[in-house]
Write a protein that holds these residues in place. Structure first.
Motif, PDB file in Angstrom:
ATOM      1  N   ALA A  63      59.871  15.490 -54.722  1.00 47.15           N
ATOM      2  CA  ALA A  63      60.239  16.272 -55.186  1.00 47.15           C
ATOM      3  C   ALA A  63      61.674  17.103 -54.931  1.00 47.15           C
ATOM      4  CB  ALA A  63      59.467  17.268 -56.024  1.00 47.15           C
ATOM      5  N   LYS A  64      61.069  17.587 -53.284  1.00 44.71           N
ATOM      6  CA  LYS A  64      62.125  18.473 -52.831  1.00 44.71           C
ATOM      7  C   LYS A  64      63.478  17.145 -52.218  1.00 44.71           C
ATOM      8  CE  LYS A  64      58.628  21.425 -50.942  1.00 44.71           C
ATOM      9  NZ  LYS A  64      58.359  21.995 -49.102  1.00 44.71           N
ATOM     10  N   ASP A  65      63.252  16.285 -51.566  1.00 44.49           N
ATOM     11  CA  ASP A  65      64.629  15.325 -51.489  1.00 44.49           C
ATOM     12  C   ASP A  65      65.339  15.162 -52.051  1.00 44.49           C
ATOM     13  OD1 ASP A  65      63.469  14.819 -48.825  1.00 44.49           O
ATOM     14  OD2 ASP A  65      61.619  13.258 -49.149  1.00 44.49           O
ATOM     15  N   ILE A  66      64.087  14.894 -53.411  1.00 43.56           N
ATOM     16  CA  ILE A  66      64.993  14.099 -54.611  1.00 43.56           C
ATOM     17  C   ILE A  66      66.241  15.517 -55.251  1.00 43.56           C
ATOM     18  CG2 ILE A  66      64.966  13.554 -57.231  1.00 43.56           C
ATOM     19  CD1 ILE A  66      63.317  12.771 -56.845  1.00 43.56           C
ATOM     20  N   ILE A  67      65.932  17.341 -54.862  1.00 41.81           N
ATOM     21  CA  ILE A  67      66.225  17.436 -55.264  1.00 41.81           C
ATOM     22  C   ILE A  67      67.658  18.077 -54.539  1.00 41.81           C
ATOM     23  CG2 ILE A  67      66.416  20.136 -55.427  1.00 41.81           C
ATOM     24  CD1 ILE A  67      63.718  20.228 -56.522  1.00 41.81           C
ATOM     25  N   SER A  68      67.080  17.878 -52.936  1.00 48.80           N
ATOM     26  CA  SER A  68      68.032  18.113 -52.209  1.00 48.80           C
ATOM     27  C   SER A  68      69.716  17.058 -51.774  1.00 48.80           C
ATOM     28  CB  SER A  68      67.327  17.523 -50.912  1.00 48.80           C
ATOM     29  OG  SER A  68      66.713  18.982 -50.241  1.00 48.80           O
ATOM     30  N   ALA A  69      68.925  15.495 -52.791  1.00 45.65           N
ATOM     31  CA  ALA A  69      69.958  14.694 -52.742  1.00 45.65           C
ATOM     32  C   ALA A  69      70.681  15.350 -53.760  1.00 45.65           C
ATOM     33  CB  ALA A  69      69.253  13.490 -52.839  1.00 45.65           C
ATOM     34  N   VAL A  70      70.047  16.067 -54.974  1.00 45.92           N
ATOM     35  CA  VAL A  70      71.073  16.431 -56.580  1.00 45.92           C
ATOM     36  C   VAL A  70      72.232  17.272 -55.750  1.00 45.92           C
ATOM     37  CG1 VAL A  70      70.827  16.833 -57.923  1.00 45.92           C
ATOM     38  CG2 VAL A  70      69.223  15.892 -58.113  1.00 45.92           C
ATOM     39  N   ALA A  71      71.119  17.994 -55.372  1.00 48.56           N
ATOM     40  CA  ALA A  71      72.284  19.237 -54.299  1.00 48.56           C
ATOM     41  C   ALA A  71      73.639  18.821 -53.439  1.00 48.56           C
ATOM     42  CB  ALA A  71      71.720  20.651 -54.138  1.00 48.56           C
ATOM     43  N   ALA A  72      73.277  17.581 -53.247  1.00 47.01           N
ATOM     44  CA  ALA A  72      74.272  17.341 -51.539  1.00 47.01           C
ATOM     45  C   ALA A  72      75.241  16.925 -53.029  1.00 47.01           C
ATOM     46  CB  ALA A  72      73.376  16.852 -50.750  1.00 47.01           C
ATOM     47  N   ALA A  73      74.729  15.857 -53.478  1.00 50.58           N
ATOM     48  CA  ALA A  73      75.684  15.130 -54.413  1.00 50.58           C
ATOM     49  C   ALA A  73      76.901  16.270 -55.448  1.00 50.58           C
ATOM     50  CB  ALA A  73      74.884  13.829 -55.365  1.00 50.58           C
ATOM     51  N   ALA A  74      75.912  17.204 -55.830  1.00 49.58           N
ATOM     52  CA  ALA A  74      76.725  18.126 -57.079  1.00 49.58           C
ATOM     53  C   ALA A  74      77.858  19.144 -55.518  1.00 49.58           C
ATOM     54  CB  ALA A  74      75.691  18.589 -57.114  1.00 49.58           C
ATOM     55  N   SER A  75      78.109  19.179 -54.578  1.00 46.48           N
ATOM     56  CA  SER A  75      78.504  19.762 -54.108  1.00 46.48           C
ATOM     57  C   SER A  75      80.201  19.395 -53.431  1.00 46.48           C
ATOM     58  CB  SER A  75      77.962  20.207 -52.737  1.00 46.48           C
ATOM     59  OG  SER A  75      77.803  18.910 -51.924  1.00 46.48           O
ATOM     60  N   THR A  76      79.566  17.747 -53.381  1.00 46.53           N
ATOM     61  CA  THR A  76      81.420  16.720 -53.291  1.00 46.53           C
ATOM     62  C   THR A  76      81.596  16.782 -54.995  1.00 46.53           C
ATOM     63  OG1 THR A  76      79.954  14.738 -53.260  1.00 46.53           O
ATOM     64  CG2 THR A  76      80.292  16.710 -51.234  1.00 46.53           C
ATOM     65  N   SER A  77      81.329  16.920 -55.619  1.00 48.15           N
ATOM     66  CA  SER A  77      81.884  16.721 -57.364  1.00 48.15           C
ATOM     67  C   SER A  77      82.551  17.528 -57.569  1.00 48.15           C
ATOM     68  CB  SER A  77      80.712  15.602 -57.829  1.00 48.15           C
ATOM     69  OG  SER A  77      80.375  14.708 -57.364  1.00 48.15           O
ATOM     70  N   PHE A  78      81.618  18.861 -57.765  1.00 46.01           N
ATOM     71  CA  PHE A  78      82.861  19.855 -57.666  1.00 46.01           C
ATOM     72  C   PHE A  78      83.927  20.225 -57.871  1.00 46.01           C
ATOM     73  CE2 PHE A  78      78.621  22.431 -57.458  1.00 46.01           C
ATOM     74  CZ  PHE A  78      78.617  22.349 -58.447  1.00 46.01           C
ATOM     75  N   ALA A  79      85.051  19.999 -56.987  1.00 47.66           N
ATOM     76  CA  ALA A  79      86.560  20.610 -56.567  1.00 47.66           C
ATOM     77  C   ALA A  79      87.306  19.489 -57.721  1.00 47.66           C
ATOM     78  CB  ALA A  79      86.844  19.435 -55.844  1.00 47.66           C
ATOM     79  N   VAL A  80      86.387  18.076 -58.021  1.00 44.06           N
ATOM     80  CA  VAL A  80      86.907  17.603 -58.915  1.00 44.06           C
ATOM     81  C   VAL A  80      86.983  17.535 -60.798  1.00 44.06           C
ATOM     82  CG1 VAL A  80      85.538  14.952 -59.114  1.00 44.06           C
ATOM     83  CG2 VAL A  80      88.043  14.991 -59.707  1.00 44.06           C
ATOM     84  N   THR A 112      73.810  10.461 -49.667  1.00 37.66           N
ATOM     85  CA  THR A 112      72.412  10.094 -50.081  1.00 37.66           C
ATOM     86  C   THR A 112      71.805   9.478 -50.971  1.00 37.66           C
ATOM     87  OG1 THR A 112      73.358  10.751 -52.188  1.00 37.66           O
ATOM     88  CG2 THR A 112      73.449  12.684 -51.416  1.00 37.66           C
ATOM     89  N   ASN A 113      72.182   8.025 -51.053  1.00 37.88           N
ATOM     90  CA  ASN A 113      71.672   7.199 -51.790  1.00 37.88           C
ATOM     91  C   ASN A 113      70.829   6.288 -50.193  1.00 37.88           C
ATOM     92  OD1 ASN A 113      73.320   6.667 -54.120  1.00 37.88           O
ATOM     93  ND2 ASN A 113      74.267   5.618 -53.345  1.00 37.88           N
ATOM     94  N   LEU A 114      71.238   6.610 -49.125  1.00 38.37           N
ATOM     95  CA  LEU A 114      70.706   5.954 -47.906  1.00 38.37           C
ATOM     96  C   LEU A 114      69.534   6.678 -47.755  1.00 38.37           C
ATOM     97  CD1 LEU A 114      70.221   4.223 -45.909  1.00 38.37           C
ATOM     98  CD2 LEU A 114      70.882   5.503 -44.186  1.00 38.37           C
ATOM     99  N   PHE A 115      69.592   8.500 -47.634  1.00 35.07           N
ATOM    100  CA  PHE A 115      68.473   9.090 -47.728  1.00 35.07           C
ATOM    101  C   PHE A 115      67.003   9.003 -49.097  1.00 35.07           C
ATOM    102  CE2 PHE A 115      66.770  13.830 -49.294  1.00 35.07           C
ATOM    103  CZ  PHE A 115      66.436  14.196 -48.027  1.00 35.07           C
ATOM    104  N   LEU A 116      67.275   8.652 -50.068  1.00 32.90           N
ATOM    105  CA  LEU A 116      66.797   8.002 -51.036  1.00 32.90           C
ATOM    106  C   LEU A 116      65.398   7.496 -50.969  1.00 32.90           C
ATOM    107  CD1 LEU A 116      68.293   9.883 -54.294  1.00 32.90           C
ATOM    108  CD2 LEU A 116      66.517  11.163 -52.590  1.00 32.90           C
ATOM    109  N   ALA A 117      66.865   5.615 -50.594  1.00 32.76           N
ATOM    110  CA  ALA A 117      66.419   4.822 -50.270  1.00 32.76           C
ATOM    111  C   ALA A 117      65.556   4.871 -49.322  1.00 32.76           C
ATOM    112  CB  ALA A 117      67.302   4.032 -50.340  1.00 32.76           C
TER     113      ALA A 117
END
Length: 414
Positions: free
Chosen positions: A23-40, A134-139
């Motif tokens: 759960a911690k790993d998935i939440i980390s990946a979600v939060a990280a991916a969102a951080s680079t999507s906010f700008a656009v 994040t893809n590699l992190f989860l894989a």
């Protein structure tokens, strides 16, 4: 290997040791991916407020969003290789920090369309680093039997950013100003960087264990799949950039248009998680489901076209919900299917397909903006639907190239 096997999953994985760790790993990946999507996505959702300060129209908005994706396309393959070489965590932490800095720049120092576009270009480059990481992190860290769920949740970070952007219209932009939405997103990114877990191994140990390249005979189907993926993203990128401003033009109030985008983003989050859970149960046929969702998404684009032409609000609500849910709810499943057929080097394989998505994202908002400026929103939405339909067909062809008779995909331990 038969198609059903190749699109399924292997029992072995370098996995998180407990449900809490997963759960911690998935939440980390979600939060990280969102951080680079906010700008656009904040730019698209807050365009109505930003254009009065930065002085730009629909065509300039499309160009700005395209510039973001030019940066993302330029960095995809190089960062995919770098991520495979050093590991996902070593890319995720610094990338989240840089993303936060760029969001702060928009909030504090951007006072023109040109300044916004420059920052969006570098934000796109940052995004191209985060996605394969994040893809590699989860894989590497999630059990393969739960990776469909994990990638569905992780890809929900992108519509979550759209959800945040939509709700930021009535909650922030119309009360204390649009710049504060970027301040909040910047704070999110910095907190995320601190929360991302450390790498489990030294760099030397990691590189000794993971050094298999993407097999050359897999590149052609990956490129074709990337083209189909790109056509689907062409439509989705235009939709996320122009939904709010299109709804306002079609007669909705600014706050209601923000709610449409926010709720549609939530539907996309739920759709991505649901299809991921279903993929873990189904174990096969993932590319077929992706193509089917794109076809259903075309109905949503058609409803948006009707809403723009008729100025009847219900068509915007229905169209947005269907287009976001089906037409934009398949991304996690697509990445999962690619990773399951390329377990030796998931970051590099997804980086190849992501190039198609990034390049299409350059042209999607740009073409949409030009169509709006020269024809109408209704025609632009119809073109979106036709492009998505073409993407579905090409993904099925790419699947045949990868998994057809006589093809043998070796699913190796990560």
């Amino acid at each position: 290997m038969e198609p059903s096997q190749a699109e399924g999953h292997d029992a072995t994985a370098s996995a998180s040791s407990s449900p809490e760790g997963m759960a911690k790993d998935i939440i980390s990946a979600v939060a990280a991916a969102a951080s680079t999507s906010f700008a656009v996505f904040l730019t698209g959702a807050l365009a109505v407020q930003m254009r009065s300060t930065l002085h730009f129209g629909p065509d300039a908005l499309g160009m700005s969003i395209s510039i973001y994706y030019i940066g993302a396309a330029a960095g995809s393959v190089p960062f995919g290789r770098l991520t495979e070489a050093v590991g996902g965590v070593r890319i995720m932490k610094p990338t989240a920090v840089v993303a936060g800095g760029l969001l702060a720049l928009i909030a504090l120092f951007v006072h023109s369309w040109l300044g916004l576009s420059i920052v969006l270009f570098f934000s796109g480059i940052v995004s191209s680093a985060m996605q394969p990481a994040t893809n590699l992190f989860l894989a590497r860290r999630i059990p393969r039997s739960r990776q469909g769920f994990a990638f569905g949740v992780k890809q929900s970070a992108i519509p979550f950013a759209a959800l945040f952007g939509g709700l930021a219209v009535p909650g922030i932009a119309l009360t204390i100003g649009w710049r504060w939405a970027f301040v909040a997103a910047a704070a999110w990114s910095v907190v995320t960087a601190v929360a991302i877990p450390r790498s489990r191994t030294s760099l030397a140990a990691y590189r000794a264990r993971h050094k298999d390249p993407v097999p050359k005979d897999d590149l052609a189907p990956l490129i074709v799949l990337g083209i189909g993926f790109g056509l689907g993203i062409f439509a989705a990128a235009a939709m996320t950039g122009f939904l709010v401003i299109s709804a306002v033009d079609g007669g909705l109030s600014r706050s209601n248009a923000g709610y449409v985008a926010g709720i549609a983003g939530l539907i996309a989050v739920i759709a991505r998680i649901y299809v991921g859970i279903a993929a873990d149960r189904r174990g096969a046929g993932h590319f077929k489901v992706v193509a089917g969702m794109l076809v259903i998404g075309c109905i949503g684009y058609g409803a948006l076209a009707i809403g723009s032409a008729s100025r009847v609000a219900i068509f915007f609500w229905i169209g947005a919900f269907v287009a976001f849910g089906a037409g934009w709810g398949w991304n996690g499943l697509f990445n999962y299917a690619v990773i399951q057929t390329h377990q030796r080097s998931p970051a590099r394989a997804t980086a190849v397909t992501q190039v198609g998505g990034r390049l299409a994202s350059v042209f999607g908002p740009l073409v949409f903006g030009l169509l709006v400026s020269n024809v109408s929103y209704s025609v632009a939405w119809m073109v979106n639907g036709l492009v998505a339909l073409g993407g579905a067909a090409i993904i099925m062809y790419g699947r045949h190239m990868l998994l057809g008779p006589g093809k043998h995909i070796v699913v190796a331990n990560p």
